[in-house]
Structure formats: C-alpha cells, structure tokens
Design an enzyme around this catalytic site. Structure first.
Site, PDB file in Angstrom:
ATOM      1  CG  ASP A 107       0.726  -2.144   6.090  1.00 40.15           C
ATOM      2  OD1 ASP A 107      -0.212  -2.204   6.905  1.00 40.15           O
ATOM      3  OD2 ASP A 107       0.636  -1.548   5.005  1.00 40.15           O
ATOM      4  CD  GLN A 151      -6.858  -4.689   4.437  1.00 44.79           C
ATOM      5  OE1 GLN A 151      -7.840  -5.322   4.827  1.00 44.79           O
ATOM      6  NE2 GLN A 151      -6.961  -3.412   4.093  1.00 44.79           N
ATOM      7  CG  HIS A 183      -1.897   0.979   1.403  1.00 42.58           C
ATOM      8  ND1 HIS A 183      -1.630   2.293   1.706  1.00 42.58           N
ATOM      9  CD2 HIS A 183      -3.242   0.888   1.278  1.00 42.58           C
ATOM     10  CE1 HIS A 183      -2.776   2.960   1.763  1.00 42.58           C
ATOM     11  NE2 HIS A 183      -3.772   2.135   1.505  1.00 42.58           N
ATOM     12  CB  CYS A 228      -3.646   3.233  -1.583  1.00 43.56           C
ATOM     13  SG  CYS A 228      -4.792   4.552  -1.267  1.00 43.56           S
ATOM     14  CE  LYS A 282      -7.489  -0.224   6.528  1.00 41.93           C
ATOM     15  NZ  LYS A 282      -7.997   0.271   5.260  1.00 41.93           N
TER      16      LYS A 282
END
Lengths: 403, 142
Positions: free
Chosen positions: A197, A200, A120, A361, A223
């Site tokens: 990261d 998700q 991303h 993104c 999220k």
C-alpha cells in the site's frame, strides 16, 4: 531546491485562515497542487479533451496519445518493466479493492492472507471481507510499541496456507518506513506474493518496483501533488495477465456478442468505462514536477522538517509522540497528557494550522496503543522550518489553554 | 430568568470577546462548571452519536422541571454542552421545547465550528429535545 519558488508554485498556500497565515500540515491526507498540475488539467480541457481510444478523429488521437504517454511516464517513474503494468484507478482504495476482487478465485477455504497491525482500513477491510467470503483467515503481523514490524515473526507466520502479504510501505499514522525490500524477499522465499500500500510511500520514499521485487503496488495521485480521483495499481505483467477482469463494460472488451464476450489486453482489461484522462495527465505533470524539483532534495528537506519538529515537540511537557521507528518519513503523530486530539486540532485551526485529528482510518492501531486518536502533522516539500516553529508555538499555546 | 433571558446573557458574554481564541478560552472555562453526569450513567445508552469526541448526556425530571448533566472526553465539547445545559437546565419540558436557541447562531458558534463539530452540536440539541418530549408526555399522563 528553491523553497521560495516552490511556495510560489503552490498558490493555495498563500492565504489566511482565521486571520492567520495558513500553515498546511495535513499532507498525509492530501497534498496541494502546483500550478504545473493545475495548468496541465486546464490545458487538457481547453485544447485536447476527447474520449480516448477507438476514435479516428484528430482530438481523440491527441487525447489517447497524451493518456498513454502519461501511463508510460508513470511506468518509468516507478520503474515498471512495461507500461501495461500500470492500471489507472480512482486511488489506492480502489486499487486494493480491484486486486482483492480479482484475486478472489485464488483464495480458497483455509487459505491465509497476512496484513500488518499498522494498516489503513483500506488495506484491511477489503482483505477481511475477502477472507470472510471465501472462508479464509486474516492474520495480522504485530507492531512493536515503537512502531516497527517484527520480521522474525513474519517468517514464522508464512505458512504454506498464506496466499498474499498486503502491507503498508509507509504508515500513515506512525510514519514508519517499513523495510519493504526485505519483507518482499522473505515472502518470496516462501512463494508468497506481496502487495504494498503505497498511499504514503509514493510521495516519501523511492519506489522502484523492480528493485523492490514487489508484485503489486497501489497508490493515489492526490498524495503526491496530483489531482484527486486518479490512482494506480501496478501489477507485474505475469500476474495481471493471469487474473480475471474486474469491472465490465466499454473499453475493456475485445469482441462482444449476446452469447459471449472476449476481453481486451492489458492494461485495458482493467479499465472499464471512460477513464479519468485529465487525472492521468495531472498525475504525469505532478510526477514530472517532483522529478524536476529533485526527489533526493525533497526527501532530505522533509526529513529535516520531521526531525526538527520532533525535537521541538519533545520539549513540551506531557508530550507523547506515537511512533519511534528509526526509519520514519514526513508523518508526526502525538498526544499531550490526557488532552483530546479534537481539542488540540480545533485550537490549532483557530491559529491557521491545518493538522488532522482522530483515528486516521487505523482503528485497530489506536486500540493497540489504547488511545482515542492522535494529532497528526504531516509534511510536504513546500513546508518550511518557520512553519514548524509556528506550529510548535501554537501547540504550546493550545496546551496552555486546555490544561 | 427564563430561557430567552439566559440566551440573551450568553450572547452578551460572548460579545465581549472579539478574538475567537478568547471565545474558546471562555468555552473551556464554561466546560469546567458543567454539571457532571453521574458515573453510572456514562454508558453507551447515554452517548450522543454524531460527535467525534464522546459526549454523555443525562436528563431527569424533578418537580416538573428538567435537569441536565453531561460529560465529554474533549474539553471544548464540554464547554459547548455546558452552554446548552446552562440555558436549558431547570426549566419545564414545555419551556425547553419552545426554546428557539437563536443564541447558537447569534454568537456565531454554529458557523464557526467545523462541520463535524456542528453536527455534534445539532445531535446534542436533538437529544435534549427528545428528553423534553418524553418528559412532557409523562407529565401529561400524571
């Protein structure tokens, strides 16, 4: 897992869009919030609101305790060694920017940082800018056409100049669940620290930072059923202790005079200014809700939705699913023939279905596949097989209209 | 037909359809009749900014009248451009500059479009008006 009860817990789902029942499949962008979270935020403002830390009065102590308990709960949820390793931020993007900022003195001219081709922009641009400033080099671990990373290649890329590996736990476009434990092991063998990261990952994979052995893990609350504007940077204590502060001001100081300032201990060193207390409490409530519902049950359910939707979509003529990794979670990107994702998204919206269209993104990844973007359906615990049916029928109808 | 009459026509056409899915079907059909821009003008110079899909728009002056051609990689967008082109193309720059374009509000298109699409629509209108102004000045100079 009682799906009917879960749907009742998310009142927003019970509404009509363009005269059709809402089918919300944009969960990778943000999830809806259960009553338990909304109530927790509301309770805080109804009964506990006060500025945290350094207050002697009752409410300040109540708020401080609640805020620090939330930190403790989150630490346990991701199995951090101690709650000092949990830094509250606005979200994944701020977490990564914070890290890029404080790591800056460690990155010298000629050093290298590795990211992957499926990142991303939030886990790409901060490192690219840091490399530009410090005359370091950004290297990209390539993605295969099926949407997986080549770990053999990673070993070759880990030269002595590499100072950090920053990589997505789960791809927000492809749904690929990267073998992060293996990636961390390979990187650590070469003495390279790893940031994951987890934007998700936090909602669709088990996150045990000690088991993963990861040095830094960034995620957003929104999220995983928590409010927007709260997120976390987990950093191993030995790292965070050594790194310099990020922003300066209240809360993060120890002693201030006009000549010199000394800084507070972890985690306050990284939390300048009044924090988002309600957000932190909302995040705690959301994680509690997930735990109560049952993490394994949620993942199994999401996996069932993903497999069912994939199977049904593949029956549509001209369907091209982007991302075929064996390990995939909750995200389904696709294109049909030469149809523009924007056209499909617009017509799906007419039929009450919320999906996301565009580059998500991740423009370099779109360039890699040579596509303008995708239509992305993404699932959460409250989605149903019936919704998948409605969605697939709607895709068929839209494709029929556009061809 | 003058521009106002053409606008009236579009409003009547649209009012036939109650369901927005049908209105979109109609837009998709309209897109198929869009006077396509010459491939050589499909350059960044003729790309309209502010659209999520790519839209190219070209205008030329013939006998004092302005003619529009366009293309987009999204079909619904093509339909939306087509609406504008059908109403405005073939009129003088002065007529185009005076056009109220009320029909965009009347048919509910503006409010029905997602904000990103509505922005794209505004950008298209702006670009057409910009062409008209340039041509108007050119005509006065001649």
């Amino acid at each position: 897992m009682d799906l009917q009860q879960i749907r009742k817990d998310f009142p927003i789902l019970n509404q009509q869009v363009n005269g059709k029942p809402l089918v919300y499949l944009d969960n990778a962008a943000t999830t809806q919030k259960p009553l338990a979270v909304i109530q927790r935020i509301s309770d805080y403002y109804l009964k506990e609101n006060s500025n945290v830390h350094r207050g002697v009065h009752h409410l300040s102590q109540v708020a401080t305790e609640a805020y620090e308990n939330a930190r403790g709960y989150i630490a346990k949820y991701i199995h951090a060694e101690e709650s000092n390793e949990i830094i509250f931020t606005r979200g994944t993007t701020e977490s990564i920017n914070l890290l890029a900022n404080v790591l800056s003195p460690w990155i010298q001219a000629g050093d290298e940082i590795i990211i992957s081709g499926m990142e991303h922009h939030s886990n790409l641009v901060p490192w690219q800018q840091l490399c530009e400033r410090n005359k370091a080099r950004l290297k990209v671990l390539p993605v295969d056409l099926d949407g997986t990373l080549d770990l053999n290649f990673l070993e070759k890329m880990l030269t002595p100049q590499v100072k950090l590996l920053a990589i997505a736990h789960i791809s927000n476009v492809l749904g690929t669940v990267n073998p992060v434990k293996e990636i961390v092991r390979i990187a650590h063998n070469k003495g390279v620290p790893v940031l994951l990261d987890g934007a998700q990952g936090i909602a669709h994979a088990k996150v045990d930072v000690q088991d993963l052995g990861v040095d830094f893990y960034a995620f957003s609350g929104h999220k995983i059923y928590a409010p927007m504007g709260i997120g976390v940077l987990y950093g191993r204590f030995t790292w965070l202790r050594r790194l310099p502060p990020y922003q300066f001001g209240g809360e993060m100081i120890d002693q201030v005079s006009f000549e010199k300032t000394t800084f507070n201990e972890l985690p306050y060193k990284y939390e300048a200014g009044t924090p988002n207390v309600a957000g932190a409490l909302g995040l705690e409530a959301a994680l509690h809700y997930v735990q109560k519902t049952g993490v394994d049950d949620i993942f199994n359910h999401e996996d069932k939705l993903l497999k069912y939707a994939t199977e049904k979509l593949e029956n549509i003529d001209g369907m091209r699913i982007i991302g075929h990794a064996k390990e995939k979670a909750a995200v389904l990107s696709f294109l049909v023939n030469g149809l523009h994702p924007f056209d499909l998204g617009t017509l799906l919206d007419q039929m009450g279905i919320a999906v996301r269209t565009g580059h998500h993104c991740a423009q370099p990844l779109m360039d890699f596949y040579g596509i303008p973007g995708t239509v992305r359906a993404s699932f959460a615990m409250y989605n149903t097989l019936e919704e998948v049916d409605i969605f697939v029928d709607a895709v068929k109808k839209a494709v029929g209209m556009l061809q | 037909m003058n521009i106002a009459e053409k606008e009236q026509d579009v409003m009547e056409e649209f009012s036939v359809f109650e369901d927005w899915m049908d209105k979109y079907s109609y837009l998709i059909e309209l897109g198929k009749d869009l006077p396509l821009i010459n491939e050589k003008y499909k350059t960044n110079q003729h790309l309209i900014s502010g659209c999520q899909s790519r839209v190219w728009l070209y205008a030329e002056l013939k006998d004092g009248k302005m003619f529009l051609s366009a293309d987009s990689d999204a079909i619904i967008t093509k339909g939306i451009v087509s609406l504008l082109v059908n109403v405005l193309s073939g009129h003088t720059p002065s007529e185009i500059l005076e056009a109220k374009l009320d029909f965009l509000d009347q048919i509910g298109l503006k409010e029905h479009l997602s904000p990103t699409r509505a922005n794209g629509l505004s950008s298209m209108v702006k670009q057409i008006m910009l062409y008209a102004r340039v041509f108007q000045i050119k005509l006065k100079e001649e």
